[in-house]
Enzyme design. Structure first.
Site, PDB file in Angstrom:
ATOM      1  N   LYS A 204      54.444 -25.041  15.468  1.00  0.00           N
ATOM      2  CA  LYS A 204      55.567 -25.124  14.789  1.00  0.00           C
ATOM      3  C   LYS A 204      56.438 -26.748  15.133  1.00  0.00           C
ATOM      4  CE  LYS A 204      56.563 -20.593  13.487  1.00  0.00           C
ATOM      5  NZ  LYS A 204      56.922 -19.372  13.646  1.00  0.00           N
ATOM      6  N   ARG A 240      50.761 -15.195  18.139  1.00  0.00           N
ATOM      7  CA  ARG A 240      50.421 -15.589  16.719  1.00  0.00           C
ATOM      8  C   ARG A 240      49.701 -16.844  16.623  1.00  0.00           C
ATOM      9  NH1 ARG A 240      51.826 -17.623  12.027  1.00  0.00           N
ATOM     10  NH2 ARG A 240      51.525 -16.611   9.984  1.00  0.00           N
TER      11      ARG A 240
HETATM   12  N1  PMM Z   1      55.590 -17.678  11.609  1.00  0.00           N
HETATM   13  C1  PMM Z   1      54.941 -18.047  10.462  1.00  0.00           C
HETATM   14  C2  PMM Z   1      54.810 -17.077   9.601  1.00  0.00           C
HETATM   15  N2  PMM Z   1      54.518 -15.753   9.877  1.00  0.00           N
HETATM   16  N3  PMM Z   1      54.967 -14.072  11.444  1.00  0.00           N
HETATM   17  C3  PMM Z   1      55.463 -13.644  12.590  1.00  0.00           C
HETATM   18  N4  PMM Z   1      55.733 -12.300  13.195  1.00  0.00           N
HETATM   19  N5  PMM Z   1      56.078 -14.460  13.416  1.00  0.00           N
HETATM   20  C4  PMM Z   1      56.062 -15.796  13.230  1.00  0.00           C
HETATM   21  O1  PMM Z   1      56.695 -16.723  14.071  1.00  0.00           O
HETATM   22  C5  PMM Z   1      55.675 -16.336  12.038  1.00  0.00           C
HETATM   23  C6  PMM Z   1      55.033 -15.329  11.048  1.00  0.00           C
HETATM   24  C7  PMM Z   1      55.413 -19.426   9.935  1.00  0.00           C
HETATM   25  O2  PMM Z   1      54.071 -20.201  10.428  1.00  0.00           O
HETATM   26  P1  PMM Z   1      52.766 -20.674   9.613  1.00  0.00           P
HETATM   27  O3  PMM Z   1      53.073 -21.080   8.058  1.00  0.00           O
HETATM   28  O4  PMM Z   1      52.289 -21.931  10.326  1.00  0.00           O
HETATM   29  O5  PMM Z   1      51.827 -19.545   9.641  1.00  0.00           O
END
Ligand code: PMM
Length: 263
Positions: A204, A240
């Protein structure tokens, strides 16, 4: 939890895995590298992103979920839509990962109750096109905890079992860079809810802000792995991440350190 974004425009790996075969191959690599769960998403939540058409989200997600589930892999579906969540559960998903904690779709909480899914409720204040202006807090750690506690109450009231709920502070969602660090520094406040905590820091912007301006996305993986270890030490249930290998190796070191022996 390894991230499998089946999207052309995701925040950090956009487009890389944007077709079913490539997404499946990528997910299998993540499992080989040590992922325990694959998180399959068909809608980008990157800041400023527009919503994807519901039928298109289904088209992206369901075949990928089905393929992983048929191989015995634990799958979570990253969606804010009840219809997508239900279809993914029918295709073999175990976990619904909803970045809106049920706020984006009134049908989500009943769907979680009906399907018996394990549910990740993430801290969320609004859709990606406006989330960056919803970042005013008096005490962020306490407000994130209390806003999630309200969502947990709603889940309980709908009949979702306590032991099926996981909470996530939602790093980068309606939070500035420093606010993300404050949430992490005080993760114990969120852990005070007595529920498993998932942390999604991977790649991020606030991680990138630690690096030189010309650093690449991949340069964010080492600091992400460090955050994985520190999250685990702070009691997180899961992390994650996009680069599973780096996090797996970092966690292996932490386990060896803590146990005084390898593995
Ligand atoms: N961040 C993203 C997408 N899904 N789900 C959870 N549970 N926690 C998060 O911090 C989260 C998520 C965005 O990140 P990406 O676009 O890099 O996948």
């Amino acid at each position: 939890m390894g991230v499998v974004n089946v999207t052309p425009d995701s925040f950090s790996d956009g487009g890389d895995w944007f077709d079913v075969d490539r997404a499946v191959a990528h997910g299998l690599d993540l499992v080989a590298e040590g992922a325990d769960i694959l998180d399959v998403g068909g809608e980008s939540t990157r800041p400023g992103a527009a919503r994807v058409d519901p039928a298109e989200e289904l088209r992206r997600v369901v075949p990928v979920v089905r393929e992983f589930a048929s191989r015995g892999i634990r799958v979570s579906v990253d969606t804010m839509r009840a219809a997508t969540a239900v279809a993914a559960m029918e295709a073999g998903a175990e976990i619904i990962n909803d970045v809106s904690a049920g706020l984006a779709d009134a049908d989500m909480v009943p769907a979680v109750a009906d399907t018996g899914a394990t549910y990740v409720a993430m801290h969320w204040r609004g859709h990606s096109d406006r989330m960056d202006v919803l970042n005013t807090y008096a005490d962020i750690a306490v407000e994130v905890r209390d806003e999630l506690a309200q969502r947990v109450d709603v889940l309980h009231a709908a009949g979702v079992a306590h032991d099926r709920i996981i909470v996530d502070p939602g790093l980068g969602f309606s939070k500035t860079g420093d606010q993300n660090w404050e949430v992490l520094a005080r993760l114990d406040v969120l852990a005070g809810l007595g529920l498993p905590v998932l942390v999604g820091a991977s790649r991020k912007r606030f991680i990138g802000a630690l690096l030189p301006d010309d650093a690449s996305m991949a340069d964010r993986d080492l600091p992400t792995a460090v955050v994985s270890v520190l999250s685990a030490q702070a009691g997180a249930w899961g992390v994650r991440v996009h680069d599973v290998l780096a996090t797996r190796r970092a966690l292996d070191v932490a386990v060896a350190w803590q146990s005084g022996r390898r593995g």
